[in-house]
Scaffold this active site. Structure first.
Site, PDB file in Angstrom:
ATOM      1  N   TYR A   1      -9.638  -3.419  -5.077  1.00  0.00           N
ATOM      2  CA  TYR A   1      -9.128  -3.681  -3.732  1.00  0.00           C
ATOM      3  C   TYR A   1      -8.771  -5.153  -3.588  1.00  0.00           C
ATOM      4  O   TYR A   1      -7.707  -5.489  -3.050  1.00  0.00           O
ATOM      5  CB  TYR A   1     -10.190  -3.288  -2.712  1.00  0.00           C
ATOM      6  CG  TYR A   1      -9.839  -3.620  -1.273  1.00  0.00           C
ATOM      7  CD1 TYR A   1      -9.015  -2.770  -0.539  1.00  0.00           C
ATOM      8  CD2 TYR A   1     -10.345  -4.760  -0.655  1.00  0.00           C
ATOM      9  CE1 TYR A   1      -8.698  -3.059   0.781  1.00  0.00           C
ATOM     10  CE2 TYR A   1     -10.035  -5.053   0.666  1.00  0.00           C
ATOM     11  CZ  TYR A   1      -9.210  -4.208   1.378  1.00  0.00           C
ATOM     12  OH  TYR A   1      -8.903  -4.501   2.684  1.00  0.00           O
TER      13      TYR A   1
ATOM     14  N   LYS B   1      -5.009  -6.543  -2.670  1.00  0.00           N
ATOM     15  CA  LYS B   1      -4.732  -7.295  -1.445  1.00  0.00           C
ATOM     16  C   LYS B   1      -4.342  -8.739  -1.754  1.00  0.00           C
ATOM     17  O   LYS B   1      -3.529  -9.333  -1.023  1.00  0.00           O
ATOM     18  CB  LYS B   1      -5.944  -7.254  -0.520  1.00  0.00           C
ATOM     19  CG  LYS B   1      -6.148  -5.912   0.170  1.00  0.00           C
ATOM     20  CD  LYS B   1      -4.986  -5.557   1.098  1.00  0.00           C
ATOM     21  CE  LYS B   1      -5.300  -4.326   1.953  1.00  0.00           C
ATOM     22  NZ  LYS B   1      -4.176  -3.974   2.851  1.00  0.00           N
TER      23      LYS B   1
END
Length: 294
Positions: free
Chosen positions: A175, A179
């Protein structure tokens, strides 16, 4: 959040205007609504629904690109997951062109979260999922913006406050990498000469968004400290139509990453964009007691 968006198979893909359920669906809108259109990539998810609801109430035409219908949108471009990524985005682009839609705002509200470390047995699956949901959707919506966004328009990508360059995300490594790529894309597009001449690009960085999916995933968390989708929607609408600094919103700055946070103090809840207080409200007593127990 919405999953990676992919359109109908080209073998069975009719024109959108011929589709009664799949493809483009329309709610009635009057000519007085004007020609301002917003496209929300992932417009049936928690954040996307909040954005479409706000812009619809402000008189904008709204286009939802998702695997699920959003009945509040003027247009629903419903898509399948059975097609390769490049082909899917280009089919979406073709459909937008066929419908003569020229959005003034494009927002990528698609995404997702998974934890995990580099040594996990399912690390490869986690990396693939996080990149598809967060980074591929950012690049896909960027492609649409480069081809269809009006000159002087606004392109918005969704990053994450928990993932700031230089800080560790060891417990959610995939993640974090995805991002971080979104943040990098905002900075890179803001310095891209062709893209910069066309529009403004910004990033919105939530902490935790107050959606049904997040509440289901984290039922014991203090939901009063989460930021409601409408807070993001209000800010995006302001930046789309004005962009000037005011009491409730910071100035629109090309290439900027805006940090959203929600702070609880007793019965009061304040929402901030960077250091600007954008919203203030009081909680019911029951909510106060729930916050104190969590």
């Amino acid at each position: 959040f919405a999953r990676l968006l992919r359109p109908l198979s080209s073998r069975t893909r009719p024109k959108l205007s011929d589709l009664p359920l799949l493809g483009t669906q329309r709610r009635h809108f009057s000519p007085g609504m004007g020609e301002d259109t917003i496209l929300v990539y992932g417009g049936a998810g928690g954040l996307g629904r909040g954005i479409i609801e706000k812009f619809s109430s402000a008189g904008w035409r709204t286009l939802n690109v998702d695997v699920f219908e959003n009945p509040e949108a003027n247009y629903n471009l419903l898509v399948s997951q059975d097609m390769p990524w490049e082909e899917s985005v280009k089919h979406i682009s073709s459909d937008i062109y066929d419908q003569s839609l020229s959005p003034r705002v494009i927002v990528n509200a698609a995404g997702g979260w998974m934890g995990g470390t580099i040594s996990d047995d399912n690390m490869f699956e986690t990396v693939e999922t996080m990149f598809q949901q967060n980074l591929y959707s950012a690049f896909g919506s960027g492609y649409l913006a480069s081809h269809h966004l009006q000159y002087g328009g606004l392109f918005v990508l969704t990053g994450a406050q928990a993932v700031i360059m230089g800080e560790s995300t060891s417990g959610m490594i995939a993640y974090g990498a995805a991002k971080s790529g979104v943040h990098h894309l905002v900075h890179s597009l803001s310095e891209d000469e062709g893209f910069t001449k066309k529009c403004n690009v910004i990033g919105i960085l939530p902490n935790v968004i107050d959606t049904q999916a997040n509440r289901k995933a984290m039922p014991d968390a203090d939901h009063n400290e989460w930021t409601r989708p409408g807070i993001f929607a209000n800010a995006i609408l302001h930046w789309a139509v004005n962009g000037e600094e005011c009491d409730q919103f910071p100035q629109l700055k090309h290439g900027h990453l805006y940090r959203f946070k929600t702070l609880v103090n007793g019965r009061s809840v304040a929402d901030y964009i960077d250091e600007v207080e954008t919203s203030y409200r009081y909680m019911p007593e029951a909510s106060v007691h729930a916050s104190q127990k969590s």
